[in-house]
Scaffold this active site. Structure first.
Site, PDB file in Angstrom:
ATOM      1  CE1 TYR A  58       6.318   2.577   2.549  1.00 37.73           C
ATOM      2  CE2 TYR A  58       4.470   1.100   2.812  1.00 37.73           C
ATOM      3  CZ  TYR A  58       5.814   1.299   2.609  1.00 37.73           C
ATOM      4  OH  TYR A  58       6.651   0.217   2.476  1.00 37.73           O
TER       5      TYR A  58
ATOM      6  CB  THR B 126      -0.947  -0.002   1.210  1.00 37.57           C
ATOM      7  OG1 THR B 126      -0.182  -0.027   2.418  1.00 37.57           O
ATOM      8  CG2 THR B 126      -1.882  -1.197   1.166  1.00 37.57           C
ATOM      9  CD1 TRP B 127       6.257   3.278  -0.764  1.00 37.15           C
ATOM     10  CD2 TRP B 127       5.423   3.588  -2.806  1.00 37.15           C
ATOM     11  NE1 TRP B 127       7.034   4.221  -1.387  1.00 37.15           N
ATOM     12  CE2 TRP B 127       6.551   4.429  -2.642  1.00 37.15           C
ATOM     13  CE3 TRP B 127       4.735   3.603  -4.019  1.00 37.15           C
ATOM     14  CZ2 TRP B 127       6.992   5.274  -3.653  1.00 37.15           C
ATOM     15  CZ3 TRP B 127       5.164   4.447  -5.027  1.00 37.15           C
ATOM     16  CH2 TRP B 127       6.287   5.280  -4.833  1.00 37.15           C
TER      17      TRP B 127
ATOM     18  CG  ASP C  41       4.193  -4.111   3.374  1.00 38.72           C
ATOM     19  OD1 ASP C  41       5.044  -4.747   4.020  1.00 38.72           O
ATOM     20  OD2 ASP C  41       4.338  -2.915   3.051  1.00 38.72           O
TER      21      ASP C  41
END
Length: 333
Positions: free
Chosen positions: A59, A20-21, A54
């Site tokens: 982020y 989920t960057w 993740d």
């Protein structure tokens, strides 16, 4: 979707995870994304056989965690293996890292910082535990914290039930051995793709020896390849890309699954990649790009052939289907 055990924990995880960057948005992460699309994408994971998600506070300053938390509020939490991280902060001092906009990021793995970070992450994620808690970047001077102290506080969090397993990212072999002196280590995250295979020299053998899961980093995108190699319609000779030849038997050791062959560009973009948790190089020209695309499925709101607002020139897989988002060229990975 194939599954495997995470380190020595007994936790079953899908071999591909959702990173989920980019979902966090922000100026260094390709801009803000449509919230409904992001939440729909996360909530579609179980239907696609993906149970590994993740994220990280770094982020977009906690926004990725907040979005994951909103999505998790409508999901079966026990069916998800949730990874988040510690060690990158912006609300306390540390060793200089990167700057995003006007905000300075720091590296800090002190016990005080980690205790504060886990509580903030749990609040943003709307959960009372995370399955894997990872040190995002390792401590350096002038705010250096010995791994013994970092490992001690992680063991404390595990005993309190706030985390189930410990991981470490951006590490050397010496880092891994030091973590193992003080506590168990179940996951080591490193950049690993068909273009960047340095982990095969040292990290991968150490992880195998100690039963540590090694997820791959970002898969290769067009801009990672030599100029002209990815012209539209031009076949890609993938057999010239690997940095090193494999020793005999590696095909049976989880590194190469099938002979490499020419694949037209549009097929390479939509189906090829590196299995996130085994390192197997695979080609699926008949499938879509998303890890759950077998049978034509894709997350709600994600157009066919695109990730979540994947910018031109960036692999959709790099945006959406890896263990930890980022490509090594951006402020936080």
């Amino acid at each position: 979707m194939n599954t495997m055990k995470l380190g020595k924990t007994g936790i079953t995880i899908s071999r591909m995870g959702l990173g989920t960057w980019a979902i966090g948005g922000g100026p260094a992460w390709g801009g803000d994304k449509d919230l409904a699309t992001c939440i729909d994408t996360i909530r579609s994971c179980p239907d696609l056989g993906i149970n590994l998600i993740d994220t990280a506070p770094g982020y977009n300053f906690g926004n990725s965690e907040r979005i994951v938390g909103q999505a998790l509020s409508g999901m079966d939490r026990k069916s998800i293996c949730l990874i988040t991280k510690c060690g990158i902060v912006w609300n306390r001092k540390g060793s200089l890292f990167n700057k995003v906009g006007d905000t300075q990021l720091y590296k800090n793995l002190s016990p005080e910082s980690i205790r504060e970070e886990i509580d903030q992450s749990l609040e943003r994620l709307q959960t009372d535990y995370v399955d894997v808690y990872m040190t995002h970047w390792q401590a350096v001077e002038p705010y250096f914290t010995p791994i013994s102290e970092t490992a001690a506080v992680l063991a404390e969090l595990k005993a309190q039930g706030k985390i189930r397993a410990i991981g470490a990212a951006n590490v050397t072999v010496d880092h891994i051995r030091e973590y193992l002196r003080w506590d168990s280590l179940d996951l080591v995250q490193a950049k690993y793709s068909i273009l960047d295979r340095a982990v095969e020299e040292e990290l991968l053998p150490v992880c195998r020896e100690n039963g540590i899961t090694l997820p791959s980093g970002a898969g290769p995108s067009q801009r990672d390849l030599p100029p002209g190699l990815c012209s539209p319609g031009r076949p890609v000779q993938q057999k010239v890309v690997p940095a090193r030849e494999h020793a005999p038997g590696h095909g049976h050791d989880g590194l190469l699954e099938a002979p490499l062959r020419e694949v037209p560009l549009h097929h390479r973009q939509s189906g090829s990649g590196v299995d996130s948790f085994s390192g197997r190089v695979h080609q699926h020209p008949q499938r879509g790009h998303h890890p759950g695309a077998a049978g034509g499925k894709r997350p709600l709101g994600v157009p066919r052939g695109r990730g979540v607002d994947a910018p031109p020139g960036r692999s959709p897989g790099q945006m959406i289907c890896r263990g930890a988002c980022g490509n090594g060229k951006n402020p936080v990975q």
